[in-house]
Motif scaffolding. Sequence first.
Motif, PDB file in Angstrom:
ATOM      1  N   ILE A  59      38.711  45.367  47.397  1.00 26.53           N
ATOM      2  CA  ILE A  59      38.661  44.115  46.639  1.00 26.53           C
ATOM      3  C   ILE A  59      37.249  43.985  46.087  1.00 26.53           C
ATOM      4  N   ILE A  72      35.896  44.868  51.094  1.00 23.11           N
ATOM      5  CA  ILE A  72      35.445  43.953  50.051  1.00 23.11           C
ATOM      6  C   ILE A  72      34.106  44.491  49.574  1.00 23.11           C
ATOM      7  N   ALA A  87      41.371  45.651  43.393  1.00 28.36           N
ATOM      8  CA  ALA A  87      41.741  44.248  43.192  1.00 28.36           C
ATOM      9  C   ALA A  87      40.449  43.508  42.890  1.00 28.36           C
ATOM     10  N   THR A  88      40.497  42.549  41.994  1.00 21.83           N
ATOM     11  CA  THR A  88      39.270  41.863  41.594  1.00 21.83           C
ATOM     12  C   THR A  88      39.492  40.363  41.608  1.00 21.83           C
ATOM     13  N   ALA A 100      38.028  36.593  47.947  1.00 18.82           N
ATOM     14  CA  ALA A 100      38.126  37.995  48.358  1.00 18.82           C
ATOM     15  C   ALA A 100      38.451  38.086  49.839  1.00 18.82           C
TER      16      ALA A 100
END
Length: 160
Positions: free
Chosen positions: A76, A54, A103-104, A113
């Motif tokens: 992420i 993350i 990925a957001t 997240a």
Amino acid sequence: MGSTSDLPVMGKACKQLNDLQVPFEVLALSAHRTPEEVEDFARKAEGRGVRVIIAAAGMAAALPGVIAAQTTLPVIGVPIKGMLDGLDALLSIVQMPPGIPVATVGVNAAQNAALLAVQILAQGDAELATRLRHQKEGLKEKIVKANADLSEIKYEYKTN
């Protein structure tokens, strides 16, 4: 995270991971101020047992993409609200070039997240999947309780 100023937001991810008993690291790494350290972290993460990253950043928000360029692990991105209410960070993280997926989640959505990371990890971990399922059931219970509480509020023209 890009700097320790992101900790108030990212603390929500830390709490979520901790509550679900998922080991995690917390580091301040800047794509612009410490690029060598970012590259070293990204390249060595998998070898240290990291399975999902993350990465949070505001403004130019290069950190998630720079990390994703150096690893095959899922990344992420968490756009951090700063200038332009976080829209600048959101667009920076969402607009990755082909071959560098990130990925957001929403602006300042560190908890989501963490949950997305846990969902990825739970694919190969039945115990973690069970803890996640219980956590999600708790969300449902909160809404059921909220509706019960709301039913007790009386107004002259309230029909439920």
